[in-house]
Design a protein around this motif. Structure first.
Motif, short mmCIF file in Angstrom:
data_model
loop_
_atom_site.label_atom_id
_atom_site.label_comp_id
_atom_site.label_asym_id
_atom_site.label_seq_id
_atom_site.Cartn_x
_atom_site.Cartn_y
_atom_site.Cartn_z
N ARG A 93 0.84 -1.20 0.00
CA ARG A 93 0.00 0.00 0.00
C ARG A 93 0.87 1.24 0.00
N ASP A 94 0.35 2.32 -0.55
CA ASP A 94 0.94 3.65 -0.54
C ASP A 94 2.10 3.81 -1.52
N LYS A 95 2.27 2.88 -2.48
CA LYS A 95 3.40 3.00 -3.37
C LYS A 95 3.01 2.67 -4.80
N TYR A 96 3.44 3.52 -5.75
CA TYR A 96 3.59 3.22 -7.17
C TYR A 96 2.34 3.13 -8.04
N ALA A 97 2.21 4.18 -8.87
CA ALA A 97 1.35 4.30 -10.04
C ALA A 97 0.04 3.51 -10.01
N LYS A 98 -0.21 2.68 -11.03
CA LYS A 98 -1.53 2.06 -11.21
C LYS A 98 -2.04 1.35 -9.97
N GLU A 99 -1.18 0.66 -9.28
CA GLU A 99 -1.63 -0.14 -8.15
C GLU A 99 -1.41 0.56 -6.81
N ALA A 100 -0.99 1.83 -6.83
CA ALA A 100 -0.79 2.57 -5.60
C ALA A 100 -2.11 2.81 -4.91
N SER A 101 -2.12 2.77 -3.58
CA SER A 101 -3.34 2.99 -2.83
C SER A 101 -3.01 3.65 -1.50
N GLY A 102 -4.03 4.22 -0.85
CA GLY A 102 -3.81 4.88 0.43
C GLY A 102 -3.13 6.23 0.24
N VAL A 103 -2.20 6.55 1.12
CA VAL A 103 -1.45 7.80 1.05
C VAL A 103 -0.19 7.59 0.23
N VAL A 104 0.01 8.40 -0.81
CA VAL A 104 1.23 8.31 -1.61
C VAL A 104 2.00 9.62 -1.48
N THR A 105 3.30 9.53 -1.69
CA THR A 105 4.18 10.68 -1.52
C THR A 105 4.92 10.97 -2.81
N VAL A 106 5.04 12.25 -3.15
CA VAL A 106 5.80 12.70 -4.31
C VAL A 106 6.87 13.66 -3.82
#
Length: 466
Positions: A93-106
């Motif tokens: 969870r929380d990581k990477y493009a199409k399958e990213a979910s939850g909180v992501v960081t840039v």
């Protein structure tokens, strides 16, 4: 920063600026097949075993087929489809493009001259369009300036504002923070993959014939040969030419067809002689009960080279191995646990490797110890006390930096000039080695705070609560 598992795809290709380059660039990385297959097995056996079984040889074949017998300038992204499909696995969870979910960081660089959010960049063209607002609860934007500046763009300005407008237009919730920090003046957040805190204990117990420890790491040969080529080709090209298959043979011969509780330090000497290389002056660093922090500090500063960052340590760190009398192959079923016998394959290796490493130390050296340890900070039965310290002499070592690091949550049990640390200081004086001692060395302390940003001890000048 949140803890994460690195994707298999990223592990396979990391550190290759280009695997098949233009005619004016460097050629393909040498021993590419062994490196990629080794990285693959290392990932699925050591880094992220939850991935499940993968055919690493088949993954290599599909990767090679993407560009083999083709004009280097006419290799398309779609050529790598089979490789990506074979190497694909569930993403945390929380990581990477199409399958990213939850909180992501840039994380973006606010000091670059060509735009913090370049419209033709990989993130803008390939990753951002694939983020899904039905799976992502929030996007956190961190705009980081270089430590020496300049500050060219910040949240709400320039191309960063362009990114914010895109995110708002796609109905994502988001936040933007300039120079995301720990409330420590001048601290630039550095991306870290946090490593487990483990120690190299010395086994003390009687012999047994039925072992309770885990067996040798599956695909041990492929992992070690791959790590060897990877180290020489991408990690430390200054280590010189080494015969990686021959290094594996020397390593295997140390314990092959032998009682796993009767392996001596001398058994590993041929391997150490073949794999050894110089340690840069002033870069030797020793540790006890602080391995995770040592490796974080090494990865961020690149100013020290602990044993685990030499070829000897890099090839075996985190692996398990032993042999059996009835076969020349490693025992993949069971090995002696740390406390089942003293002269087991792994304990004897680290003793031998540590002695060899300490003998190569010269100039200024650093020692990092744990001031919150359950026992003594300077343990007289540790590898550092029993082996490494004895090999340090004032003919080669000009100065010792002692760093006594408390755990982030404490307690502050020992510090400079106190308890067992005072014993170590006295030994250094007796050896006529100049030294200094610092409690909670600031740069290392900042790294400890990465995973507990709001902890009270992460404010400058404060110690953990005892």
């Amino acid at each position: 920063m949140a803890k994460c598992s690195v994707l298999l795809l990223g592990i396979l290709l990391m550190d290759f600026s280009a695997l098949v380059k233009s005619h004016h660039g460097n050629g393909t990385v040498r021993n590419l097949e062994e490196i990629i297959i080794g990285r693959c097995y290392n990932y699925i056996r050591v880094v992220n075993p939850t991935v499940g079984e993968k055919d690493c040889s088949a993954i290599w074949e599909t990767f090679r087929n993407a560009f083999a017998y083709k004009e280097p300038c006419n290799v398309l992204p779609t050529d790598y489809k089979d490789f990506i499909n074979l190497a694909r696995h569930a993403i945390p969870r929380d990581k990477y493009a199409k399958e990213a979910s939850g909180v992501v960081t840039v994380m973006l660089n606010g000091s670059v001259s060509d735009g913090t959010f370049p419209k033709e960049g990989f993130f803008a063209k390939h990753e951002l369009p694939n983020l899904r607002n039905d799976k992502i609860s929030e996007i956190q934007i961190w705009v980081m300036n270089n430590i020496d500046g300049p500050v060219r763009e910040t949240c709400g300005t320039g191309t960063v504002k362009d990114l914010e407008d895109i995110i708002k237009g796609r109905n994502f919730s988001y936040s933007c923070t300039d120079n995301y920090s720990l409330d420590l003046t001048g601290l630039l957040l550095l991306g870290l993959v946090l490593l487990g805190h483990t120690e190299r204990p010395l086994a003390k117990a009687g012999n047994k014939t039925v072992w309770t420890g885990e067996g040798s790491t599956e695909n041990l040969k492929e992992i070690m040969i791959g790590r060897c080529f990877n180290y020489l080709g991408t990690v430390n090209v200054d280590a010189g030419e080494k015969d990686c298959p021959n290094l594996w043979k020397a390593f295997l011969s140390a314990f092959s067809e032998k009682d796993p509780c009767k392996i001596t330090t001398e058994d590993y000497q041929p391997f150490l002689d073949l794999a050894g290389h110089d340690i840069p002056i002033n870069q030797s660093i020793f540790w006890s009960q602080t391995k995770g922090l040592i490796l974080q500090y090494t990865g961020v500063t690149h100013k020290v080279m602990p044993l685990e960052s030499t070829l000897v340590g890099y090839m075996v760190d985190g692996l398990n191995w032993c042999g059996k009398l009835s076969s020349p192959e490693p025992n993949f079923e069971a090995c002696p646990g740390w406390k089942e016998c003293e002269n087991n394959s792994i304990s004897s290796f680290w003793k031998a490797a540590s002695e060899d490493y300490a003998r190569r130390a010269h100039g200024e050296v650093t020692v990092m110890l744990n001031g919150s340890a359950r026992g003594d900070t300077f343990r007289n039965n540790s590898i550092f006390a029993e082996i490494e310290l004895g090999e340090l002499d004032n003919a080669r070592v000009t100065f010792v930096h002692l760093w006594i690091m408390d755990n982030i949550d404490g307690p502050d049990k020992e510090s400079c000039d106190v308890g067992s640390v005072a014993v170590l200081e006295r030994i250094l004086k007796e050896k006529n080695i100049s030294y200094s001692c610092k409690d909670n060395y600031k740069a290392a302390k900042m790294l400890q705070c990465m995973d507990k940003l709001d902890h009270p001890s992460c404010r400058l000048g404060e110690k953990p609560i005892a």
